[in-house]
Design a protein around this motif. Structure first.
Motif, mmCIF file in Angstrom:
data_model
loop_
_atom_site.group_PDB
_atom_site.id
_atom_site.type_symbol
_atom_site.label_atom_id
_atom_site.label_comp_id
_atom_site.label_asym_id
_atom_site.label_seq_id
_atom_site.Cartn_x
_atom_site.Cartn_y
_atom_site.Cartn_z
ATOM 1 N N ILE A 22 0.826 -1.192 0.000
ATOM 2 C CA ILE A 22 0.000 0.000 0.000
ATOM 3 C C ILE A 22 0.870 1.256 0.000
ATOM 4 N N ALA A 23 2.115 1.095 0.471
ATOM 5 C CA ALA A 23 3.092 2.187 0.467
ATOM 6 C C ALA A 23 4.482 1.586 0.406
ATOM 7 N N SER A 24 5.399 2.328 -0.187
ATOM 8 C CA SER A 24 6.762 1.794 -0.308
ATOM 9 C C SER A 24 7.775 2.913 -0.445
ATOM 10 N N MET A 25 8.975 2.618 0.003
ATOM 11 C CA MET A 25 10.146 3.469 -0.219
ATOM 12 C C MET A 25 11.259 2.579 -0.755
ATOM 13 N N HIS A 26 11.937 3.049 -1.802
ATOM 14 C CA HIS A 26 13.045 2.292 -2.364
ATOM 15 C C HIS A 26 14.240 3.216 -2.564
ATOM 16 N N HIS A 27 15.308 2.936 -1.797
ATOM 17 C CA HIS A 27 16.570 3.675 -1.890
ATOM 18 C C HIS A 27 16.347 5.184 -1.737
ATOM 19 N N VAL A 28 15.565 5.537 -0.731
ATOM 20 C CA VAL A 28 15.197 6.944 -0.535
ATOM 21 C C VAL A 28 16.260 7.670 0.282
ATOM 22 N N ARG A 29 16.583 8.848 -0.206
ATOM 23 C CA ARG A 29 17.488 9.751 0.495
ATOM 24 C C ARG A 29 16.787 11.089 0.676
ATOM 25 N N LYS A 30 16.997 11.709 1.846
ATOM 26 C CA LYS A 30 16.446 13.035 2.093
ATOM 27 C C LYS A 30 17.502 13.892 2.751
ATOM 28 N N ASP A 31 17.841 14.989 2.082
ATOM 29 C CA ASP A 31 18.812 15.945 2.601
ATOM 30 C C ASP A 31 18.115 17.243 2.969
ATOM 31 N N PHE A 32 18.503 17.802 4.110
ATOM 32 C CA PHE A 32 18.092 19.140 4.502
ATOM 33 C C PHE A 32 19.367 19.983 4.553
ATOM 34 N N ARG A 33 19.625 20.704 3.451
ATOM 35 C CA ARG A 33 20.882 21.475 3.321
ATOM 36 C C ARG A 33 22.071 20.534 3.536
ATOM 37 N N ASP A 34 22.814 20.713 4.634
ATOM 38 C CA ASP A 34 24.012 19.888 4.820
ATOM 39 C C ASP A 34 23.762 18.694 5.750
ATOM 40 N N VAL A 35 22.496 18.424 6.055
ATOM 41 C CA VAL A 35 22.151 17.300 6.937
ATOM 42 C C VAL A 35 21.408 16.228 6.137
ATOM 43 N N THR A 36 21.888 14.990 6.232
ATOM 44 C CA THR A 36 21.211 13.860 5.591
ATOM 45 C C THR A 36 20.302 13.210 6.618
ATOM 46 N N LEU A 38 17.700 10.952 5.788
ATOM 47 C CA LEU A 38 17.458 9.564 5.388
ATOM 48 C C LEU A 38 18.486 9.161 4.345
ATOM 49 N N GLU A 39 18.933 7.901 4.428
ATOM 50 C CA GLU A 39 19.927 7.414 3.475
ATOM 51 C C GLU A 39 19.635 5.955 3.123
ATOM 52 N N GLU A 40 19.371 5.699 1.856
ATOM 53 C CA GLU A 40 19.122 4.340 1.362
ATOM 54 C C GLU A 40 18.003 3.632 2.125
ATOM 55 N N VAL A 41 16.912 4.342 2.375
ATOM 56 C CA VAL A 41 15.786 3.762 3.107
ATOM 57 C C VAL A 41 14.883 2.992 2.142
ATOM 58 N N SER A 42 14.693 1.712 2.430
ATOM 59 C CA SER A 42 13.823 0.868 1.613
ATOM 60 C C SER A 42 12.967 -0.009 2.518
ATOM 61 N N PHE A 43 11.658 0.015 2.314
ATOM 62 C CA PHE A 43 10.739 -0.892 2.996
ATOM 63 C C PHE A 43 9.378 -0.774 2.323
ATOM 64 N N GLU A 44 8.489 -1.721 2.640
ATOM 65 C CA GLU A 44 7.143 -1.718 2.088
ATOM 66 C C GLU A 44 6.130 -1.908 3.208
ATOM 67 N N LEU A 45 4.964 -1.305 3.052
ATOM 68 C CA LEU A 45 3.845 -1.483 3.962
ATOM 69 C C LEU A 45 2.735 -2.207 3.204
ATOM 70 N N THR A 46 2.304 -3.344 3.718
ATOM 71 C CA THR A 46 1.262 -4.115 3.044
ATOM 72 C C THR A 46 -0.095 -3.823 3.680
ATOM 73 N N PRO A 47 -1.180 -4.044 2.941
ATOM 74 C CA PRO A 47 -2.512 -3.732 3.463
ATOM 75 C C PRO A 47 -2.887 -4.582 4.676
ATOM 76 N N GLY A 48 -3.637 -3.956 5.590
ATOM 77 C CA GLY A 48 -4.211 -4.693 6.702
ATOM 78 C C GLY A 48 -3.232 -5.161 7.751
ATOM 79 N N ARG A 49 -2.233 -4.322 8.083
ATOM 80 C CA ARG A 49 -1.293 -4.684 9.139
ATOM 81 C C ARG A 49 -1.024 -3.455 10.013
ATOM 82 N N ILE A 50 -0.635 -3.699 11.252
ATOM 83 C CA ILE A 50 -0.228 -2.626 12.153
ATOM 84 C C ILE A 50 1.292 -2.657 12.273
ATOM 85 N N TYR A 51 1.915 -1.569 11.893
ATOM 86 C CA TYR A 51 3.373 -1.454 11.898
ATOM 87 C C TYR A 51 3.836 -0.578 13.057
#
Length: 312
Positions: A22-36, A38-51
């Motif tokens: 239902i949602a996914s991240m693959h090799h996600v990076r997030k930079d805020f100016r000189d601060v990283t 998130l780095e190489e974040v990958s996971f998936e959320l499947t329907p009907g589960r509590i995470y």
């Protein structure tokens, strides 16, 4: 709550087929100016589960939820909810609700105005359930939200998150300011309504032991990276605690992966990263040792510390 969890598990049907996330991240990076963040974040959320989206302050949990809810845009990588990129995508975001501790409301809004606005904005809104929750949390409908206590403000967010019945629901530290009774009410209402109206729920919380019976899958974040992405029951089954005299515990745990050790005088407690088999139980009993399960909170602490040791 354990009985309700067991009923949910008994009524779940395993098809053997891979369920589309239902949602996914693959090799996600997030930079805020000189601060990283998130780095190489990958996971998936499947329907009907509590995470459980777990990790220390500043680990990147809120940034992940902001990106998945379209409030931030990833620097690189691929993000999807309901098969589409969430950023500036109203159609995809209609199936999502994000409740956070620092939620802001218009200054002049009363509780009843927030509820009315939510009923118009959220497609799956259940007005009857919202009214029930307002009563159970003793929320004054005619009081301005800015005049509410911190706990009552948190309860308003919880009412919205539950009554929205969104297919993808994020709760970011939803309990702040709530007393133990109100937190227990939240957990029970969440689990009961989830049983009747399954959806994907993501809980970001530091009170891990309180929500341990709810969490089906753990995603542990540390320093912007995914440290664990595992089924909760499988995770718990791969660790146990050995307690007793130092010499006997040392002899028993030799060859095991030791996650943590606490020693006081001649007594020690060792957390072992391994499954506890029947032969191990018998050997421990013969040695007069106490073998016990590890709480999810302690396991998360040990895994986080181990991850930090590896990256030093």
């Amino acid at each position: 709550m354990n009985e309700l969890r067991e009923r949910i598990e008994r009524t779940s049907v395993a098809t053997g087929e891979r369920v589309a996330p239902i949602a996914s991240m693959h090799h996600v990076r997030k930079d805020f100016r000189d601060v990283t963040a998130l780095e190489e974040v990958s996971f998936e959320l499947t329907p009907g589960r509590i995470y459980g989206l777990l990790g220390r302050n500043g680990a990147g949990k809120t940034t992940i939820m902001q990106i998945l809810s379209g409030q931030q845009r990833e620097t690189s990588g691929k993000v999807a909810i309901f098969g589409e990129a969430p950023f500036e995508n109203r159609r995809a975001l209609d199936g999502l609700v994000f409740v956070r501790e620092s939620q802001c409301y218009p200054d002049d809004y009363k509780v009843k105005h927030v509820i009315a606005a939510s009923s118009h904005l959220l497609p799956n809104w259940d007005s009857g359930f919202a009214e029930q929750l307002l009563d159970e949390f003793s929320l004054p409908r005619n009081r301005k939200v800015k005049k509410l206590s911190r706990g009552m403000t948190s309860a308003v967010g919880i009412v919205i998150g539950l009554a929205a019945r969104a297919p993808l629901t994020f709760f970011d530290e939803p309990y702040l300011g709530l007393d133990a009774v109100a937190r227990d009410l939240f957990y029970r209402r969440l689990l009961a309504d989830y049983a009747e109206h399954p959806r994907t729920v993501v809980l970001s919380t530091h009170l891990i032991d309180e929500v341990a019976d709810l969490i089906e899958h753990v995603v542990l974040i540390d320093r912007g990276r995914v440290v664990l992405d595992e089924d909760g029951d499988a995770l718990r089954s791969r660790a146990f605690v050995v307690s007793g005299p130092v010499a006997k515990v040392e002899a028993f745990t030799g060859g095991f992966d030791v996650l943590h050790r606490e020693t006081l005088g001649n007594f020690t407690r060792v957390t072992v990263g391994a499954e506890l088999g029947d032969a191990d139980r018998a050997r421990g009993a013969d040695a007069g040792l106490d073998l016990s399960p590890v709480s999810l909170q302690q396991l998360i602490v040990h895994r986080t510390n181990a991850s930090r040791e590896e990256h030093r």
